[in-house]
Design an enzyme around this catalytic site. Structure first.
Site, PDB file in Angstrom:
ATOM      1  N   LYS A 169       0.849  -1.278  -0.203  1.00  0.00           N
ATOM      2  CA  LYS A 169       0.099  -0.021   0.129  1.00  0.00           C
ATOM      3  C   LYS A 169       1.006   1.388  -0.077  1.00  0.00           C
ATOM      4  O   LYS A 169       2.232   1.133   0.225  1.00  0.00           O
ATOM      5  CB  LYS A 169      -0.853  -0.037   1.374  1.00  0.00           C
ATOM      6  CG  LYS A 169      -0.250   0.108   2.590  1.00  0.00           C
ATOM      7  CD  LYS A 169      -0.963   0.071   3.753  1.00  0.00           C
ATOM      8  CE  LYS A 169      -0.343   0.087   4.813  1.00  0.00           C
ATOM      9  NZ  LYS A 169      -1.405   0.060   6.339  1.00  0.00           N
ATOM     10  N   TYR A 183      15.824  31.272   2.361  1.00  0.00           N
ATOM     11  CA  TYR A 183      14.715  32.257   2.946  1.00  0.00           C
ATOM     12  C   TYR A 183      14.890  32.684   4.428  1.00  0.00           C
ATOM     13  O   TYR A 183      15.580  31.795   5.129  1.00  0.00           O
ATOM     14  CB  TYR A 183      13.722  31.483   2.770  1.00  0.00           C
ATOM     15  CG  TYR A 183      12.948  31.410   1.567  1.00  0.00           C
ATOM     16  CD1 TYR A 183      12.646  32.624   0.671  1.00  0.00           C
ATOM     17  CD2 TYR A 183      12.859  30.105   0.802  1.00  0.00           C
ATOM     18  CE1 TYR A 183      12.223  32.506  -0.776  1.00  0.00           C
ATOM     19  CE2 TYR A 183      12.352  30.026  -0.453  1.00  0.00           C
ATOM     20  CZ  TYR A 183      12.133  30.951  -1.249  1.00  0.00           C
ATOM     21  OH  TYR A 183      11.454  30.885  -2.561  1.00  0.00           O
TER      22      TYR A 183
END
EC number: 5.1.1.1
Length: 813
Positions: A483, A709
């Protein structure tokens, strides 16, 4: 070859039972799944920790195999084939190979060491093949099984062999020596690999050196630890970078991107250029140089050939291609043995039924051209290839031996006609000798993505699967969870491999995951663990098997099953025993039984539950209470409905910690991908995924300048900064930035500077000898996923499943 195989098998200690009608043998096999098995195959039924090839003998008979080496004859097969009954089929395979080896008298180079064996073998093949018909180990076939398979490939036209031998513990090399019987020995390196299998380094050296007990010469880097283990009748031919006592003294000098080796050998003093600078490649090249000197090659030939050495690609890679194609890239070698391996790999990994092979001329087979291409044609036919594209003057001559075949004289001609060739919805094996530069074809066919890739080691997945299977009691089945896109590693490709390994069930979370696998050709039963009621029609259409965990869902499924007139459709009943996530609770069991009693539309294939604390030994009592409740509820359901389905409650940690509760099946999840919550068990698993990128740009900033940043990083001194094209949109947590995390460049840690950006991150490479374009390890061996999870206060599952699907997955073996 047929007579040699027959004579070799007749010499092993075995009881022969059979009719002797079909004794025309020209191939040996140990893989029941190979499409190459047929009437001329001698099949050894090996028994492993979790596999027994005897179970597939009847299936092999259907394909025409009639000669088997077995420990026992399966019921019903006694008079239908020829059987050599032995005590141990692996020992018999090794004895057979040793007998076969005795038919050949030409020189054999035997290679062993901790590292570099396969590289040296491939380079020696390149260096010596202009003058010899070379037979060598395919890929890294150096194990107790790989060595005999390699040696059995010798034929009458070969006049030089190069075989590698790998061991992991004492007493293994003696068997390999009897098979290889090297006349020339090469010890490549003594490192830390497999240290755990030996008491100390001296024992490891002694064991490796036993490969050369009957060799005429042994070539090695002078080392007083090794000297004492050289056999009296064996000549030592040594080299060194530091000791002039060695037979050959080598001085290394870097020049641009190359290394110049100044070679001092007796009265000779000359330079050799090699196109590498890393220590391992220089050492491996030096071993090759020594072999050329021992074979008395002249200096100009040595110089000319050594400068042409090339990086060896030792892996078969699966890549996404254009127009919904899947590419298997084996574009660096083209010989008969490796072709057989690549075709078997294609069969285990094919994503589309349509199969195309792009094949160059085959080199170094030792056979006549007509005989060789007849065998190649038979091989391709047995593997049911739909189309053959041949490239090379020789294969073009034998075009008529292939069906649906077009040929080109060279790679340039293929590329010139590429636009007129249709490639879509197919699996393409690209198999070519290095001189044909098939990497250009790979580039044309490969889906274009950015330079960050997640490499998935399929060998490691196979190893981890077998590791956990070895913990299971006999007859306990195994479901493997694929999965969440195979825990971030790639669902379909891994499912294909698991199907190849004959796992009993696959588990997915939602119906669309299972539908994708079914559409990709997976036919293993697939359980959908979290089915939504709206997906029941699709689940039925695609023959998936839903987990049913509540009365509402049960009634909804029974309603649609009745509408579709289903009978005995497989479902799985889940009980909640304490996880309190999904499942029927104890107070609903009466209505559950009443609803299912006498209902023929569905069949309960399994009953399951889920442990909440299988990895938390401090909650052992709670886990035992869950198991006890599961036993109670499942037993009552089985008793009331007169059924005997599979029962399963253990996940990965449960397999290791609650072995007494394996029931009929277990569910393997994160462990398949090399992750364990137990530090000791973690050491025994292999890393599956390596997230790689490259350096986009390097700059040096001054003190008091910032990076990224918000100016979160301020340089205190001149700092060399590398930018890497991977960021939080690719799945790298922003919490991994600002000095918390690091990447690995040239085997050195490079700390992450400032905030991680959406598509990029910056690292400190001050003091690291690197350049733009160099490889970067984001996670793998260092840092590991487990280390990242610990630092980020999360779990390994989250790290793996966060990797964006825009990151290309490359699968290799």
């Amino acid at each position: 070859m047929s007579q040699k195989i027959l004579n070799s098998i007749q010499k092993i200690p075995a009881t022969f039972l059979g009719n002797q009608e079909n004794r025309d043998l020209d191939a040996v096999s140990i893989d029941s799944r190979s499409l190459q098995n047929g009437p001329q195959t001698l099949f050894f039924a090996l028994i492993g920790a979790n596999t027994d090839a005897h179970l597939y003998i009847q299936d092999l008979m259907v394909t025409g195999v009639r000669n088997f080496v077995v420990t026992h004859i399966p019921n019903g097969c006694e008079t239908k084939a020829n059987f050599y009954v032995v005590d141990d089929t692996l020992v018999a395979l090794q004895q057979f190979a040793a007998n076969y080896r005795d038919f050949f008298e030409f020189p054999i180079i035997g290679l062993t060491g901790s590292n570099g064996k396969t590289i040296v073998k491939e380079w020696l093949n390149f260096l010596l093949s202009p003058d010899y018909n070379v037979i060598r180990s395919p890929k890294s076939y150096n194990s107790q099984i790989g060595v005999p398979l390699s040696v059995i490939a010798i034929n009458e036209k070969h006049n030089l062999g190069i075989f590698e031998a790998g061991i992991s513990t004492s007493s293994e090399m003696a068997k390999l020596e009897e098979i290889i019987k090297p006349t020339v020995g090469v010890l490549t390196n003594i490192g830390s690999a497999h240290d755990q299998g030996f008491l100390n380094v001296e024992e490891k050296i002694k064991e490796k050196m036993s490969l050369f007990k009957n060799s005429k010469v042994i070539i090695y880097q002078i080392d007083n630890r090794v000297d004492s283990f050289v056999f009296p009748k064996t000549k030592a031919f040594t080299w060194s970078f530091v000791s002039k006592e060695a037979d050959v003294f080598i001085v290394k000098n870097r020049v641009l991107d190359d290394t110049i080796l100044n070679v001092q050998f007796g009265e000779e003093n000359f330079d050799v250029k090699i196109p590498f600078q890393d220590a391992a490649s220089v050492e491996n090249a030096s071993s090759c140089l020594m072999v050329l000197l021992y074979f008395k090659y002249d200096i100009s030939t040595i110089q000319n050939r050594m400068q042409l050495l090339y990086p060896v690609e030792m892996r078969l890679k699966v890549k996404n291609g254009i127009n919904n194609c899947s590419i298997i890239d084996d574009s660096y070698s083209s010989d008969f043995q490796s072709l057989k391996i690549a075709l078997d790999f294609l069969e285990s990994q094919k994503q589309y039924e349509k199969k195309t092979i792009i094949l160059s001329d085959i080199f170094q087979s030792g056979l006549s051209k007509d005989e060789l291409y007849t065998k190649v044609s038979q091989l391709i036919v047995s593997n049911k290839m739909d189309r053959v594209i041949g490239i090379g003057e020789t294969i073009s001559e034998f075009k008529d031996k292939f069906t649906n075949c077009i040929t080109f004289k060279n790679t340039a001609a293929f590329i010139a006609d590429f636009e007129n060739l249709d490639f879509s919805n197919e699996t393409i094996l690209i198999k070519g000798a290095r001189s044909f530069q098939f990497e250009e074809i790979v580039y044309l066919l490969e889906e274009k993505t950015h330079e960050t890739v997640l490499e998935i080691n399929l060998n490691a997945i196979s190893y981890n699967l077998n590791f956990f299977k070895s913990k299971l009691k006999p007859k306990v089945k195994i479901m493997v969870m694929v999965k969440a896109f195979g825990y971030g590693n790639g669902g379909l490709e891994i499912a294909k491999l698991l199907q190849h390994h004959k796992v009993d069930y696959l588990g997915v979370a939602f119906a669309d995951e299972g539908i994708s696998l079914k559409n990709g050709g997976v036919n293993v039963p697939i359980m959908v663990l979290n089915p939504e009621n709206t997906s029941f029609a699709a689940i039925i259409q695609h023959q998936l098997e839903p987990e049913i965990y509540c009365l509402k869902g049960l009634h909804a499924f029974l309603k649609i099953a009745k509408q579709k007139n289903l009978e005995q459709f497989p479902i799985h009943i889940k009980f909640d025993t304490g996880m309190h996530r999904l499942g029927f609770e104890e107070n609903t069991i009466e209505e559950l039984i009443a609803t299912l009693k006498g209902n023929n539309t569905v069949q309960i294939k399994s009953i399951l539950s889920h442990l909440a604390t299988s990895d938390a030994l401090e909650h052992m009592d709670f886990a035992h209470s869950q198991i006890a409740l599961f036993e109670k509820l499942s037993s009552r359901l089985m008793s009331e409905l007169y059924i005997k389905p599979l029962r399963h409650i253990l996940n990965t940690s449960g397999i290791s910690n609650f072995q007494e509760s394996q029931y009929d099946m277990v569910r393997l999840g994160i462990g398949l991908y090399g992750i364990s919550n137990d530090p000791e068990e973690q050491k025994q698993l292999e890393d599956v995924g390596t997230l790689k990128s490259v350096i986009s740009q390097i700059r040096t900033i001054a003190a008091r300048e910032s990076v990224g940043y918000g100016r979160k990083f301020m340089a205190e001194k001149p700092t060399k900064v590398a930018t890497i094209p991977i960021g939080y949109a690719d799945g790298i947590s922003r919490g991994w930035g600002n000095g918390v995390g690091f990447v690995t460049i040239k085997n050195e840690k490079a700390s992450i500077l400032g905030s991680i950006c959406m598509d990029m991150l910056m690292v400190d490479v001050t003091g690291i000898d690197c350049k733009e374009g160099d490889a970067v390890i984001v996670f793998g061996q260092s840092p590991t996923v487990a280390y990242m999870a610990q630092k980020l206060n999360t779990i390994s599952y989250e790290i793996l499943t966060s990797i964006s699907q825009r990151v290309k997955r490359v699968f290799f073996r």
